[in-house]
Design an enzyme around this catalytic site. Sequence first.
Site, mmCIF file in Angstrom:
data_model
loop_
_atom_site.group_PDB
_atom_site.id
_atom_site.type_symbol
_atom_site.label_atom_id
_atom_site.label_comp_id
_atom_site.label_asym_id
_atom_site.label_seq_id
_atom_site.Cartn_x
_atom_site.Cartn_y
_atom_site.Cartn_z
ATOM 1 N N PHE A 248 76.507 123.203 -4.685
ATOM 2 C CA PHE A 248 76.347 122.492 -5.961
ATOM 3 C C PHE A 248 77.589 121.620 -6.191
ATOM 4 O O PHE A 248 78.244 121.687 -7.232
ATOM 5 C CB PHE A 248 76.167 123.472 -7.118
ATOM 6 C CG PHE A 248 75.085 124.501 -6.904
ATOM 7 C CD1 PHE A 248 73.757 124.197 -7.137
ATOM 8 C CD2 PHE A 248 75.395 125.783 -6.466
ATOM 9 C CE1 PHE A 248 72.760 125.143 -6.955
ATOM 10 C CE2 PHE A 248 74.417 126.726 -6.275
ATOM 11 C CZ PHE A 248 73.093 126.417 -6.512
ATOM 12 N N ASP A 270 74.496 119.383 -2.346
ATOM 13 C CA ASP A 270 73.942 119.174 -3.679
ATOM 14 C C ASP A 270 72.539 118.595 -3.522
ATOM 15 O O ASP A 270 72.260 117.856 -2.571
ATOM 16 C CB ASP A 270 74.818 118.220 -4.497
ATOM 17 C CG ASP A 270 74.615 118.388 -5.996
ATOM 18 O OD1 ASP A 270 75.491 118.994 -6.656
ATOM 19 O OD2 ASP A 270 73.579 117.914 -6.504
ATOM 20 N N SER A 271 71.665 118.932 -4.464
ATOM 21 C CA SER A 271 70.290 118.433 -4.401
ATOM 22 C C SER A 271 70.168 116.998 -4.906
ATOM 23 O O SER A 271 69.139 116.358 -4.729
ATOM 24 C CB SER A 271 69.358 119.340 -5.209
ATOM 25 O OG SER A 271 69.754 119.378 -6.571
ATOM 26 N N ASN A 296 68.697 121.425 -1.170
ATOM 27 C CA ASN A 296 68.654 122.540 -2.104
ATOM 28 C C ASN A 296 69.559 123.647 -1.579
ATOM 29 O O ASN A 296 69.461 124.024 -0.408
ATOM 30 C CB ASN A 296 67.212 123.031 -2.240
ATOM 31 C CG ASN A 296 67.085 124.233 -3.140
ATOM 32 O OD1 ASN A 296 67.410 125.358 -2.756
ATOM 33 N ND2 ASN A 296 66.586 124.014 -4.341
ATOM 34 N N ASP A 315 79.081 126.794 -7.854
ATOM 35 C CA ASP A 315 79.253 126.277 -9.214
ATOM 36 C C ASP A 315 77.962 125.588 -9.648
ATOM 37 O O ASP A 315 77.909 124.368 -9.800
ATOM 38 C CB ASP A 315 80.437 125.316 -9.272
ATOM 39 C CG ASP A 315 80.764 124.890 -10.700
ATOM 40 O OD1 ASP A 315 80.391 125.631 -11.636
ATOM 41 O OD2 ASP A 315 81.379 123.826 -10.879
ATOM 42 N N CYS A 355 77.870 128.698 -16.017
ATOM 43 C CA CYS A 355 78.146 127.996 -17.272
ATOM 44 C C CYS A 355 77.017 128.231 -18.269
ATOM 45 O O CYS A 355 76.801 127.424 -19.171
ATOM 46 C CB CYS A 355 78.367 126.508 -17.039
ATOM 47 S SG CYS A 355 77.000 125.669 -16.213
#
Length: 411
Positions: A248, A270-271, A296, A315, A355
């Site tokens: 991510f 990252d996607s 993904n 993350d 988060c």
Amino acid sequence: MPHGFPIYPWLCLLFTYIRGLNSTVGESRMKSLLLKPRSCSRVLQGHPWVFAGEVQDLLPGSENGKTVVLRDSRKRILGSGVYNQNSKIIWRRYAWNKVPFSMQFIRKSIEKAIQRRPVETCRRLVWSESDLLPGLVVDQYGDALVVQALTLAIDMRLPAIATILQELTNAKAVVFRNDASVRKLEGLETYVGTFNDQVLEPLNLDIDGLSYQLDLLKGQKTGFYLDQREQHALVSTFAKGGAVLDAFCNQGAFALQCAKAGAKSVIGIDSSDTAVQLARYNAKENRLEATFEVENVFDYFTNNRDERFDLIVLDPPPFARSHAQVEGALKGYKEINLRAIKALNPGGILATYTCSQAFSMEVFEDLVSGAASDARRTIQILHHCYQAKDHPILLTMPESAYLHGLILEAD
């Protein structure tokens, strides 16, 4: 007017601004909300929010966005707050006594917020309830400010607030990133624009020793993950000589700091194609060796199950944006941590974060512990991690501590 802002709401906003520039509701005219008898509301323990079901009667819509005094069932004052009957959170405290939410109060609160923070090129200047300004978020990127108005009260005063911010910071540009979905819960439209219709191109800024291209109008959050700056530096101390996976990765901050710290190899996943393109650009600009791929993250671990790393960073975006989504999010967080733990070399480091406001540190630690148990790995906790210090946490408001992380060492 802000670029891309709907005409009719802007006229309403401008009228409200002119009417309330010098003052808002006078203290003597402030209406009151009464808590229900024998209320168990968290506001009695200092929490700054009150929900609709916790008061005896709602005030009329004409009070939306105005100052309202909260009283207990015996009519004792519990504080002053901004009101909005269209929101589930109908009252948000900004003062413990009877004080109008005037532009003078707002200016002083902004001044105090700025004074509490060290002078840096990039930083969070104002953090909502933590700075006694419910719904106002302000980030600074060099000469530009990015402002979020997440409550009706702030939105009604936005032009005056933008003017104050420019006066206090000498900012040359103010961006309104009012595209957060939480605005809809306040009955507000979403939009992105600039103050005074200013044209703003992407900019390059140095953040903690690295150059990044930032698009303040279209980038993630307000342009950069300022809440993770301290973690970028901390995690990089484990990177030297190791194989690093930044899952991510977004624009590549963790990956690039690790490459700068001397990692043997760095892969970012990252996607988002846009995020990966930006990460590649940032790597090239900083003359750092790192590979970034669009995929993904769950699929990446499945397709590369034999790969091993010395440092893995997880993350992800929030899997749970509300308590209703917690059950599904727990499964997602556990599964991604399980896959990461299995991919660690002996002595490897996992830096994992959430988060999601709906999770406490205790809940997050429990689910990662479960993942370690399923992986049959012994894990030691090296660090408990939270958001950067310029995102202060209110002792009586758990929601203000939204970023939780663990840095772990596997056997």
